[in-house]
Design a protein around this motif. Structure first.
Motif, mmCIF file in Angstrom:
data_model
loop_
_atom_site.group_PDB
_atom_site.id
_atom_site.type_symbol
_atom_site.label_atom_id
_atom_site.label_comp_id
_atom_site.label_asym_id
_atom_site.label_seq_id
_atom_site.Cartn_x
_atom_site.Cartn_y
_atom_site.Cartn_z
ATOM 1 N N THR A 34 0.834 -1.204 0.000
ATOM 2 C CA THR A 34 0.000 0.000 0.000
ATOM 3 C C THR A 34 0.872 1.258 0.000
ATOM 4 O OG1 THR A 34 -1.768 -1.194 1.138
ATOM 5 C CG2 THR A 34 -1.880 1.209 1.196
ATOM 6 N N ILE A 35 1.783 1.364 0.992
ATOM 7 C CA ILE A 35 2.757 2.469 0.945
ATOM 8 C C ILE A 35 4.195 1.969 0.891
ATOM 9 C CG2 ILE A 35 1.172 4.049 2.100
ATOM 10 C CD1 ILE A 35 2.988 3.835 4.603
ATOM 11 N N ILE A 36 4.407 0.675 1.159
ATOM 12 C CA ILE A 36 5.736 0.069 1.006
ATOM 13 C C ILE A 36 5.660 -0.918 -0.157
ATOM 14 C CG2 ILE A 36 7.492 -1.406 2.071
ATOM 15 C CD1 ILE A 36 6.602 -0.380 4.798
ATOM 16 N N PRO A 37 6.405 -0.697 -1.231
ATOM 17 C CA PRO A 37 6.358 -1.648 -2.351
ATOM 18 C C PRO A 37 6.753 -3.045 -1.896
ATOM 19 C CG PRO A 37 7.513 0.371 -2.976
ATOM 20 C CD PRO A 37 7.312 0.435 -1.488
ATOM 21 N N TYR A 38 6.142 -4.058 -2.512
ATOM 22 C CA TYR A 38 6.475 -5.433 -2.125
ATOM 23 C C TYR A 38 7.948 -5.739 -2.369
ATOM 24 C CZ TYR A 38 1.746 -6.821 -1.005
ATOM 25 O OH TYR A 38 0.525 -6.939 -0.395
ATOM 26 N N SER A 39 8.560 -5.068 -3.326
ATOM 27 C CA SER A 39 9.988 -5.276 -3.563
ATOM 28 C C SER A 39 10.840 -4.718 -2.426
ATOM 29 C CB SER A 39 10.411 -4.604 -4.876
ATOM 30 O OG SER A 39 10.174 -3.200 -4.814
ATOM 31 N N GLN A 40 10.216 -3.930 -1.541
ATOM 32 C CA GLN A 40 10.948 -3.295 -0.437
ATOM 33 C C GLN A 40 10.460 -3.761 0.934
ATOM 34 O OE1 GLN A 40 13.549 -1.332 -0.868
ATOM 35 N NE2 GLN A 40 13.389 -1.298 -3.098
ATOM 36 N N THR A 41 9.752 -4.894 0.969
ATOM 37 C CA THR A 41 9.204 -5.369 2.242
ATOM 38 C C THR A 41 10.282 -5.527 3.312
ATOM 39 O OG1 THR A 41 7.314 -6.493 1.234
ATOM 40 C CG2 THR A 41 8.036 -7.297 3.364
ATOM 41 N N HIS A 42 11.433 -6.071 2.936
ATOM 42 C CA HIS A 42 12.490 -6.311 3.933
ATOM 43 C C HIS A 42 13.206 -5.029 4.338
ATOM 44 C CE1 HIS A 42 11.927 -10.548 4.010
ATOM 45 N NE2 HIS A 42 12.292 -10.743 2.767
ATOM 46 N N THR A 43 13.188 -4.010 3.478
ATOM 47 C CA THR A 43 13.865 -2.756 3.823
ATOM 48 C C THR A 43 12.935 -1.768 4.497
ATOM 49 O OG1 THR A 43 13.396 -1.630 1.717
ATOM 50 C CG2 THR A 43 15.347 -3.059 1.807
ATOM 51 N N GLY A 44 11.623 -1.883 4.235
ATOM 52 C CA GLY A 44 10.676 -0.926 4.797
ATOM 53 C C GLY A 44 10.727 0.440 4.142
ATOM 54 N N TYR A 45 11.214 0.483 2.901
ATOM 55 C CA TYR A 45 11.357 1.759 2.194
ATOM 56 C C TYR A 45 10.008 2.405 1.917
ATOM 57 C CZ TYR A 45 12.215 4.928 -1.748
ATOM 58 O OH TYR A 45 12.254 6.019 -2.583
ATOM 59 N N PHE A 217 -14.024 -22.900 9.883
ATOM 60 C CA PHE A 217 -14.025 -22.372 11.247
ATOM 61 C C PHE A 217 -15.174 -21.422 11.541
ATOM 62 C CE2 PHE A 217 -9.505 -23.614 10.910
ATOM 63 C CZ PHE A 217 -9.425 -24.405 12.042
ATOM 64 N N GLY A 218 -15.831 -20.881 10.532
ATOM 65 C CA GLY A 218 -16.903 -19.928 10.794
ATOM 66 C C GLY A 218 -16.389 -18.744 11.580
ATOM 67 N N ASP A 219 -17.104 -18.373 12.663
ATOM 68 C CA ASP A 219 -16.698 -17.206 13.442
ATOM 69 C C ASP A 219 -15.840 -17.561 14.656
ATOM 70 O OD1 ASP A 219 -18.575 -18.387 15.065
ATOM 71 O OD2 ASP A 219 -19.943 -16.672 15.101
ATOM 72 N N ARG A 220 -15.357 -18.799 14.717
ATOM 73 C CA ARG A 220 -14.503 -19.187 15.853
ATOM 74 C C ARG A 220 -13.199 -18.401 15.848
ATOM 75 N NH1 ARG A 220 -13.714 -25.350 15.041
ATOM 76 N NH2 ARG A 220 -12.224 -25.057 16.748
ATOM 77 N N VAL A 221 -12.667 -18.143 14.663
ATOM 78 C CA VAL A 221 -11.440 -17.368 14.506
ATOM 79 C C VAL A 221 -11.572 -16.486 13.274
ATOM 80 C CG1 VAL A 221 -9.866 -19.001 15.647
ATOM 81 C CG2 VAL A 221 -10.347 -19.249 13.196
ATOM 82 N N GLN A 222 -10.709 -15.479 13.199
ATOM 83 C CA GLN A 222 -10.579 -14.671 11.994
ATOM 84 C C GLN A 222 -9.524 -15.321 11.109
ATOM 85 O OE1 GLN A 222 -12.067 -11.705 11.008
ATOM 86 N NE2 GLN A 222 -13.494 -11.985 12.713
ATOM 87 N N VAL A 223 -9.829 -15.487 9.836
ATOM 88 C CA VAL A 223 -8.884 -16.065 8.883
ATOM 89 C C VAL A 223 -8.747 -15.108 7.715
ATOM 90 C CG1 VAL A 223 -8.278 -18.070 7.483
ATOM 91 C CG2 VAL A 223 -9.714 -18.367 9.516
ATOM 92 N N THR A 224 -7.523 -14.754 7.370
ATOM 93 C CA THR A 224 -7.327 -13.824 6.265
ATOM 94 C C THR A 224 -6.034 -14.155 5.524
ATOM 95 O OG1 THR A 224 -7.464 -11.467 5.664
ATOM 96 C CG2 THR A 224 -6.109 -12.035 7.583
ATOM 97 N N HIS A 225 -5.741 -13.335 4.519
ATOM 98 C CA HIS A 225 -4.592 -13.573 3.644
ATOM 99 C C HIS A 225 -4.036 -12.223 3.207
ATOM 100 C CE1 HIS A 225 -2.750 -14.263 -0.412
ATOM 101 N NE2 HIS A 225 -2.205 -15.267 0.238
ATOM 102 N N SER A 226 -2.710 -12.099 3.160
ATOM 103 C CA SER A 226 -2.133 -10.805 2.780
ATOM 104 C C SER A 226 -0.895 -10.903 1.899
ATOM 105 C CB SER A 226 -1.773 -10.003 4.038
ATOM 106 O OG SER A 226 -0.708 -10.614 4.746
ATOM 107 N N ALA A 227 -0.403 -12.110 1.630
ATOM 108 C CA ALA A 227 0.848 -12.267 0.871
ATOM 109 C C ALA A 227 0.535 -12.711 -0.547
ATOM 110 C CB ALA A 227 1.755 -13.282 1.549
ATOM 111 N N PRO A 228 0.627 -11.832 -1.526
ATOM 112 C CA PRO A 228 0.254 -12.184 -2.897
ATOM 113 C C PRO A 228 1.022 -13.401 -3.412
ATOM 114 C CG PRO A 228 0.599 -9.826 -2.713
ATOM 115 C CD PRO A 228 1.072 -10.437 -1.422
ATOM 116 N N GLY A 229 0.267 -14.355 -3.949
ATOM 117 C CA GLY A 229 0.886 -15.514 -4.575
ATOM 118 C C GLY A 229 1.413 -16.566 -3.630
ATOM 119 N N ILE A 230 1.261 -16.371 -2.329
ATOM 120 C CA ILE A 230 1.774 -17.318 -1.344
ATOM 121 C C ILE A 230 0.599 -17.921 -0.589
ATOM 122 C CG2 ILE A 230 3.236 -17.645 0.684
ATOM 123 C CD1 ILE A 230 4.873 -15.242 -0.235
ATOM 124 N N SER A 231 0.578 -19.231 -0.478
ATOM 125 C CA SER A 231 -0.524 -19.921 0.210
ATOM 126 C C SER A 231 -0.289 -19.895 1.708
ATOM 127 C CB SER A 231 -0.630 -21.361 -0.307
ATOM 128 O OG SER A 231 -0.913 -21.366 -1.689
#
Length: 317
Positions: A34-45, A217-231
């Protein structure tokens, strides 16, 4: 579907593009993609233009909150640039973290039994599942959760100490500790405060995996995804997500959801975009978010969030 708060924004006055007609009181933004490019995830640029836009918003009296799936161990490196502007709501809402002092201001960990039950159920569903757990005392991970080839690169980029089994009491070291275990559940007694459980199942489509596990799981837990292309799925307590913690944070300052704008790019931003009075999805993000957003902003790599904030700063109070 995961629990989410009531949507807002129906009564917000907008221009023809979907922007609000007055300045927001709070800007909430995701980080990676969103504000940090994925190519810069490790640097936090963060680009100079984006940093300047947030600085200008902060100087104009607009509150800033960085709302991310990142663990707190990835946040202290951002303190010099982002810390003065506002807190980090990290681990998908499970933690409010002060980057400047490396202090947990608020935490919403999962029950230890719930972590064990969810992990065991997922192992029965996916024989090749690999688990990791973000805790208040570091990352517990099973072998190959982070492939060996990637470990040294990540460790150097984030200045992560070598993996150790010893508990760490120092706050500054705590937030970057890796602990390896054949099964994460073997270490829960020593590290009980799990704020985010993660499951990696190689060879599965991430969206299909997400829908299947959510349905299980229904509403027992929250389940989400944020890493493009990674399962890789991220699991939190049933009542914890980005929107719930952001809503509490806004309420603590007397700010209504209609006076909040939110920026995001992935499925873990869904509820935050629904909740905020005005929501922006970046063009480079998951297409599923576009329907949730009032405005689709230019891509992360094109400083889309900065461009939107620059516009918001021209609006009247």
């Amino acid at each position: 579907m995961p629990e989410h708060l009531a949507p807002h924004g129906a009564e917000v006055e907008r221009d023809t593009l979907g922007h609000p007609l007055v300045k927001p009181q709070l800007i909430a933004t995701d980080l990676d993609g969103t504000i940090i490019p994925y190519s810069q995830t490790h640097t936090g640029y963060v680009s100079p233009r984006t940093l300047a836009a947030f600085t200008a918003a902060h100087d104009a009296g607009i509150r800033i909150a960085f709302v991310t799936g990142r663990p707190m161990r990835w946040m202290s490196a951002l303190a010099p640039t982002l810390g003065p502007m506002g807190p980090a709501i990290a681990s998908n809402g499970a933690i409010i973290y002060d980057m400047n002092t490396d202090t947990v201001m608020e935490a919403h960990p999962m029950d230890q039994r719930l972590v064990a039950d969810v992990t065991n159920e997922l192992r029965s569903l996916y024989s090749g599942a690999i688990f990791g757990a973000e805790t208040l005392t570091g990352l517990i991970m099973e072998p190959e959760f982070i492939p060996a080839a990637s470990r040294e690169q990540a460790r150097k980029a984030q200045d992560i100490p070598p993996i150790t089994a010893d508990p760490v009491n120092s706050v500054s070291v705590r937030s970057s500790r890796w602990i390896e275990s054949e099964k994460i559940t073997d270490r829960l007694a020593e590290h009980p405060d799990v704020v985010k459980l993660m499951i990696k199942v190689n060879g599965h489509d991430p969206d299909d995996l997400l829908m299947t596990v959510r349905a299980h799981f229904g509403d027992r837990v929250q389940v989400t995804h944020s890493a493009p292309g990674i399962s890789l799925l991220e699991i939190s307590r049933g009542d914890v997500h980005k929107a719930s913690t952001l809503a509490d944070y806004a309420a603590s300052m007397g700010i209504h959801a209609n006076d909040v704008v939110a920026f995001g790019d992935q499925r873990n931003d869904e509820q935050m975009l629904r909740w905020a009075g005005t929501s922006y999805a970046v063009q480079s993000g998951h297409p599923g978010l576009f329907a949730e957003a009032d405005v689709v902003a230019p891509a992360c790599d094109d400083d889309g969030v900065a461009e939107m904030i620059e516009h918001l700063l021209t609006l009247p109070e």
